[in-house]
Motif scaffolding. Structure first.
Motif, PDB file in Angstrom:
ATOM      1  N   LEU A 109       0.834  -1.195   0.000  1.00 40.78           N
ATOM      2  CA  LEU A 109       0.000   0.000   0.000  1.00 40.78           C
ATOM      3  C   LEU A 109       0.876   1.256   0.000  1.00 40.78           C
ATOM      4  O   LEU A 109       1.982   1.232   0.550  1.00 40.78           O
ATOM      5  N   PRO A 110       0.430   2.336  -0.627  1.00 47.33           N
ATOM      6  CA  PRO A 110      -0.910   2.553  -1.188  1.00 47.33           C
ATOM      7  C   PRO A 110      -1.081   2.074  -2.627  1.00 47.33           C
ATOM      8  O   PRO A 110      -2.126   2.302  -3.227  1.00 47.33           O
ATOM      9  N   GLY A 111      -0.087   1.430  -3.225  1.00 46.94           N
ATOM     10  CA  GLY A 111      -0.172   1.069  -4.631  1.00 46.94           C
ATOM     11  C   GLY A 111      -1.057  -0.110  -4.941  1.00 46.94           C
ATOM     12  O   GLY A 111      -1.386  -0.362  -6.087  1.00 46.94           O
ATOM     13  N   HIS A 112      -1.459  -0.884  -3.911  1.00 46.02           N
ATOM     14  CA  HIS A 112      -2.378  -2.016  -4.063  1.00 46.02           C
ATOM     15  C   HIS A 112      -1.805  -3.164  -4.899  1.00 46.02           C
ATOM     16  O   HIS A 112      -2.557  -3.982  -5.420  1.00 46.02           O
ATOM     17  N   ARG A 113      -0.492  -3.234  -5.045  1.00 42.76           N
ATOM     18  CA  ARG A 113       0.077  -4.383  -5.743  1.00 42.76           C
ATOM     19  C   ARG A 113      -0.051  -5.602  -4.843  1.00 42.76           C
ATOM     20  O   ARG A 113       0.297  -5.564  -3.672  1.00 42.76           O
ATOM     21  N   GLU A 114      -0.550  -6.699  -5.397  1.00 39.52           N
ATOM     22  CA  GLU A 114      -0.794  -7.896  -4.603  1.00 39.52           C
ATOM     23  C   GLU A 114       0.089  -9.045  -5.071  1.00 39.52           C
ATOM     24  O   GLU A 114       0.214  -9.291  -6.276  1.00 39.52           O
ATOM     25  N   VAL A 115       0.688  -9.731  -4.100  1.00 41.90           N
ATOM     26  CA  VAL A 115       1.516 -10.900  -4.377  1.00 41.90           C
ATOM     27  C   VAL A 115       1.132 -11.983  -3.381  1.00 41.90           C
ATOM     28  O   VAL A 115       1.013 -11.715  -2.177  1.00 41.90           O
ATOM     29  N   ARG A 116       0.946 -13.196  -3.871  1.00 41.97           N
ATOM     30  CA  ARG A 116       0.618 -14.299  -2.962  1.00 41.97           C
ATOM     31  C   ARG A 116       1.868 -14.789  -2.249  1.00 41.97           C
ATOM     32  O   ARG A 116       2.880 -15.076  -2.881  1.00 41.97           O
ATOM     33  N   TRP A 117       1.761 -14.893  -0.944  1.00 46.58           N
ATOM     34  CA  TRP A 117       2.871 -15.344  -0.105  1.00 46.58           C
ATOM     35  C   TRP A 117       3.051 -16.852  -0.285  1.00 46.58           C
ATOM     36  O   TRP A 117       2.090 -17.610  -0.200  1.00 46.58           O
ATOM     37  N   GLN A 118       4.304 -17.279  -0.522  1.00 45.60           N
ATOM     38  CA  GLN A 118       4.635 -18.696  -0.674  1.00 45.60           C
ATOM     39  C   GLN A 118       3.629 -19.393  -1.603  1.00 45.60           C
ATOM     40  O   GLN A 118       3.017 -20.409  -1.260  1.00 45.60           O
ATOM     41  N   GLN A 119       3.495 -18.839  -2.778  1.00 42.06           N
ATOM     42  CA  GLN A 119       2.446 -19.249  -3.709  1.00 42.06           C
ATOM     43  C   GLN A 119       2.493 -20.740  -4.040  1.00 42.06           C
ATOM     44  O   GLN A 119       1.452 -21.381  -4.217  1.00 42.06           O
ATOM     45  N   SER A 120       3.676 -21.319  -4.131  1.00 42.40           N
ATOM     46  CA  SER A 120       3.784 -22.723  -4.539  1.00 42.40           C
ATOM     47  C   SER A 120       3.126 -23.678  -3.550  1.00 42.40           C
ATOM     48  O   SER A 120       2.740 -24.791  -3.912  1.00 42.40           O
ATOM     49  N   LEU A 121       2.974 -23.257  -2.303  1.00 39.50           N
ATOM     50  CA  LEU A 121       2.353 -24.119  -1.296  1.00 39.50           C
ATOM     51  C   LEU A 121       0.831 -24.139  -1.417  1.00 39.50           C
ATOM     52  O   LEU A 121       0.181 -25.050  -0.881  1.00 39.50           O
ATOM     53  N   TYR A 122       0.270 -23.150  -2.110  1.00 40.95           N
ATOM     54  CA  TYR A 122      -1.186 -22.976  -2.087  1.00 40.95           C
ATOM     55  C   TYR A 122      -1.811 -23.022  -3.480  1.00 40.95           C
ATOM     56  O   TYR A 122      -2.788 -22.345  -3.751  1.00 40.95           O
ATOM     57  N   ARG A 123      -1.250 -23.835  -4.350  1.00 42.70           N
ATOM     58  CA  ARG A 123      -1.795 -23.951  -5.707  1.00 42.70           C
ATOM     59  C   ARG A 123      -3.052 -24.818  -5.749  1.00 42.70           C
ATOM     60  O   ARG A 123      -3.905 -24.640  -6.609  1.00 42.70           O
ATOM     61  N   HIS A 155      -1.900 -33.288   4.559  1.00 38.58           N
ATOM     62  CA  HIS A 155      -0.679 -33.996   4.939  1.00 38.58           C
ATOM     63  C   HIS A 155      -0.873 -34.558   6.345  1.00 38.58           C
ATOM     64  O   HIS A 155      -1.200 -33.821   7.281  1.00 38.58           O
ATOM     65  N   ASP A 156      -0.668 -35.858   6.480  1.00 37.73           N
ATOM     66  CA  ASP A 156      -0.824 -36.483   7.798  1.00 37.73           C
ATOM     67  C   ASP A 156       0.207 -35.969   8.788  1.00 37.73           C
ATOM     68  O   ASP A 156      -0.012 -36.032  10.002  1.00 37.73           O
ATOM     69  N   SER A 157       1.321 -35.471   8.286  1.00 39.35           N
ATOM     70  CA  SER A 157       2.355 -34.889   9.133  1.00 39.35           C
ATOM     71  C   SER A 157       3.152 -33.902   8.297  1.00 39.35           C
ATOM     72  O   SER A 157       3.324 -34.105   7.090  1.00 39.35           O
ATOM     73  N   PRO A 158       3.667 -32.822   8.909  1.00 37.98           N
ATOM     74  CA  PRO A 158       4.503 -31.888   8.153  1.00 37.98           C
ATOM     75  C   PRO A 158       5.732 -32.547   7.526  1.00 37.98           C
ATOM     76  O   PRO A 158       6.256 -32.044   6.525  1.00 37.98           O
ATOM     77  N   ALA A 159       6.177 -33.669   8.096  1.00 38.14           N
ATOM     78  CA  ALA A 159       7.336 -34.360   7.526  1.00 38.14           C
ATOM     79  C   ALA A 159       7.070 -34.836   6.104  1.00 38.14           C
ATOM     80  O   ALA A 159       8.008 -35.047   5.331  1.00 38.14           O
ATOM     81  N   GLU A 160       5.791 -34.996   5.741  1.00 42.42           N
ATOM     82  CA  GLU A 160       5.453 -35.363   4.367  1.00 42.42           C
ATOM     83  C   GLU A 160       5.710 -34.224   3.395  1.00 42.42           C
ATOM     84  O   GLU A 160       5.884 -34.450   2.194  1.00 42.42           O
ATOM     85  N   ARG A 161       5.710 -33.007   3.904  1.00 37.92           N
ATOM     86  CA  ARG A 161       5.881 -31.823   3.066  1.00 37.92           C
ATOM     87  C   ARG A 161       6.773 -30.826   3.806  1.00 37.92           C
ATOM     88  O   ARG A 161       6.319 -29.802   4.320  1.00 37.92           O
ATOM     89  N   PRO A 162       8.091 -31.112   3.898  1.00 40.66           N
ATOM     90  CA  PRO A 162       8.989 -30.227   4.659  1.00 40.66           C
ATOM     91  C   PRO A 162       8.978 -28.780   4.195  1.00 40.66           C
ATOM     92  O   PRO A 162       9.303 -27.871   4.967  1.00 40.66           O
ATOM     93  N   ARG A 163       8.577 -28.557   2.957  1.00 41.66           N
ATOM     94  CA  ARG A 163       8.548 -27.188   2.442  1.00 41.66           C
ATOM     95  C   ARG A 163       7.554 -26.306   3.208  1.00 41.66           C
ATOM     96  O   ARG A 163       7.592 -25.075   3.098  1.00 41.66           O
ATOM     97  N   LEU A 164       6.676 -26.911   4.004  1.00 41.38           N
ATOM     98  CA  LEU A 164       5.742 -26.130   4.818  1.00 41.38           C
ATOM     99  C   LEU A 164       6.468 -25.170   5.760  1.00 41.38           C
ATOM    100  O   LEU A 164       5.892 -24.169   6.191  1.00 41.38           O
ATOM    101  N   VAL A 165       7.722 -25.465   6.101  1.00 39.00           N
ATOM    102  CA  VAL A 165       8.456 -24.580   7.019  1.00 39.00           C
ATOM    103  C   VAL A 165       8.684 -23.205   6.400  1.00 39.00           C
ATOM    104  O   VAL A 165       9.001 -22.254   7.125  1.00 39.00           O
TER     105      VAL A 165
END
Length: 587
Positions: free
Chosen positions: A138-152, A157-167
């Protein structure tokens, strides 16, 4: 404001979420945060607003909200805690709902957030559900998705160890937590003046190995106000203390993973530090004093000394090369090269040295190997492409220069470069037109595209029209084809009138520039354009359709070139007026 019927209706039995809002001296924004939680609808049982000892009107604003909305409960601390952990813990202790979420006073929950997270929690029987966070400049209103690859896409995941990139998603605010899960594992935030408390909280959550659901829905609006009089804790980086605090939080996070036996998560957290934290802070180092740079360098070297070879090797090439330079040099050096390499996109500037045939950072640091330079595909190399804007009443063009990199480009044989302008707000781009190009042309051969496009241009590169610079690669340069060529150049015309059509009567629009380089061997690469030359200034130019255009080529925070265009006399006057007002406020 919600309608009166909604204000007086009984709380539905389906309400399951408590939203914990924390704020300190933020009377101007905290009402928007609380209302964004209330507008989530029936899923929200309570909003626990914690005032961390504010001295402005925050207490009055919250008291007014509590009188109007029976779901709002206010907790007022007598003094400021110095951080965000203590007020969040206070909110956790007061919350009674089955699930909790966290919300900062200067941010908002996006519409439908609670419904999306609750539905996923029920569908997957998950005590932790995470959704996408949208970072808004702000104030430019440019939007970027945080850690986009995790939320495609939705995932569980039964445990975070299945997807360590969650860290890599260290935020606590874009997630829904079962309160019983947090209480059962004793998970809280660090107390007091502890910066980056969400690093530690998130590590404690992941170390407890919960079942985690991921939804692609955008649930949290992270409002970044860099021009605020009082910057947020994470943006207050004027001294090395911020970096020292970040190192401490990251170190504690890794310790939490190791103590829980989560070796994979500890490894992933260290790699994330190299790929993200290290590069982000290095990019800002050029704007600080020599004393700050020295302190940052020493703090970073000491921390990196605890990383093992496998962690360094697992990081992306720019990050591991940077880490090797830091470990090899006792004091700051080559900052311009390091800052460019830390950028996004990464750019490697000369010198391009070899020792015993191996690509290295420099001849006096022969141990800093730039592994992968000779073997990676061209598209994955940190090639530097510069563009110098030349904008005046008569001239509207870009002078593009493509720099060599350890002989790899000379061997590939650069031929043409496509220039793409992408509209920052809606991402609109142009489509490449078919055109016959000759390598010796060195300038735009295409006709104009439609006014609705992002203007893609195709230019030839070659030793004649491209104005090759014969600077040489040095004695370690090897004997690749084209040895002695250090760059290729081309000129591309800009149709500013066509770019301005879609912005008529609106505030200045911003266009980001990218190029795609095509080579004789069939390889290609796409990258951002580095701003260069003296033409980075605001210029008024005549326009066929608008009378006048106000054009400002400028370098972004990362050094890339962008164009800001305001069409028409009224828009130009508005831009100048806003600039004068900002200058007056600073005085």
């Amino acid at each position: 404001m919600a309608p009166k019927a909604a204000q007086t209706a009984p709380i539905p039995s389906a309400a399951q979420v408590g939203v914990i809002v924390i704020g300190y001296n933020d009377a101007g924004h905290i009402a928007d945060a609380v209302l964004s939680a209330l507008r989530q609808g029936a899923g929200v049982a309570e909003v626990v607003a914690v005032d961390d000892g504010s001295t402005d009107d925050t207490a009055r604003v919250l008291a007014d909200l509590a009188r109007r909305y029976r779901r709002v409960r206010v907790v007022r601390r007598r003094g400021n805690s110095g951080g965000c952990g203590t007020p969040r813990n206070d909110g956790l202790r007061r919350a009674t709902a089955r699930y909790v979420m966290f919300l900062d006073s200067d941010d908002v929950l996006l519409p439908g957030a609670v419904d999306a997270l609750l539905a996923a929690a029920a569908r997957h029987h998950a005590p932790v559900v995470a959704g996408a966070c949208v970072r808004r400049e702000l104030p430019g209103h440019r939007e970027v998705r945080w850690q986009q690859s995790l939320y495609r896409a939705e995932a569980v995941h039964d445990s975070p160890a299945e997807r360590p990139r969650l860290v890599r998603d260290t935020l606590c605010v874009n997630k829904l937590y079962a309160r019983a899960f947090l209480q059962g594992h004793g998970i809280t935030f660090p107390e007091g003046a502890f910066r980056y408390e969400d690093f530690v909280f998130t590590a404690r959550v992941l170390a407890a190995a919960p079942r985690i659901a991921i939804v692609p829905d955008a649930v949290y609006g992270w409002q970044v106000r860099r021009s605020a009089e009082r910057p947020s804790i994470s943006l207050d980086r004027n001294g090395p203390d911020n970096w020292r605090s970040r190192l401490a939080a990251h170190r504690r996070s890794v310790e939490i993973f190791e103590e829980a036996g989560q070796k994979q998560l500890a490894h992933a957290a260290r790699v994330k530090f190299l790929d993200y934290d290290l590069r982000m802070y290095l990019r800002e180092l050029g704007g600080h004093s020599a004393a700050h740079r020295e302190a940052w360098w020493q703090l970073t070297r000491a921390y990196l000394a605890g990383f093992d070879a496998a962690e360094l090797a697992a990081a992306r090439a720019p990050a591991r090369w940077i880490a090797r330079v830091l470990l090899a040099a006792e004091h700051p050096r080559d900052l311009r090269r390091l800052i460019e390499l830390a950028g996004r996109p990464a750019r490697l500037l000369p010198p391009y040295a070899r020792v015993e045939g191996r690509p290295v950072w420099d001849v006096d640091l022969p141990g800093v190997l730039l592994d992968g330079i000779d073997t990676k595909p061209l598209r994955r190399l940190p090639v530097t492409v510069e563009a110098e804007p030349v904008v005046s009443a008569r001239t509207r063009l870009l002078r593009i220069r493509v720099h060599e990199i350890y002989g790899r480009l000379a061997a590939a044989g650069p031929l043409t470069v496509d220039l793409e302008l992408r509209h920052r707000e809606d991402g609109a781009i142009g489509l490449t037109r078919d055109a016959v190009l000759t390598p010796e042309a060195g300038r735009d051969r295409g006709a104009g595209l439609g006014p609705e496009t992002g203007r893609v241009r195709d230019a030839g590169l070659g030793p004649e029209g491209g104005r090759v610079r014969d600077a040489g690669l040095g004695p370690e340069g090897g004997s690749a084809p084209g040895e002695g060529i250090s760059s290729w150049s081309a000129e591309v015309l800009l149709d500013l009138d066509a770019l301005a059509v879609r912005t008529r009567g609106s505030p200045p629009d911003v266009w980001d520039l990218r190029v795609r380089l095509h080579c004789a061997d069939g390889s290609s690469l796409s990258t951002g354009v580095r701003a260069a030359g003296p033409g980075l200034r605001r210029t008024a130019v005549p326009s066929r359709g608008h009378g006048v255009l106000l054009v400002q080529p400028y370098a972004t925070t990362g050094g890339s070139l962008a164009l800001r265009i305001a069409p028409g006399p009224r828009a130009a006057v508005a831009v100048v007026t806003r600039k004068l007002r900002r200058a007056a406020r600073r005085r």
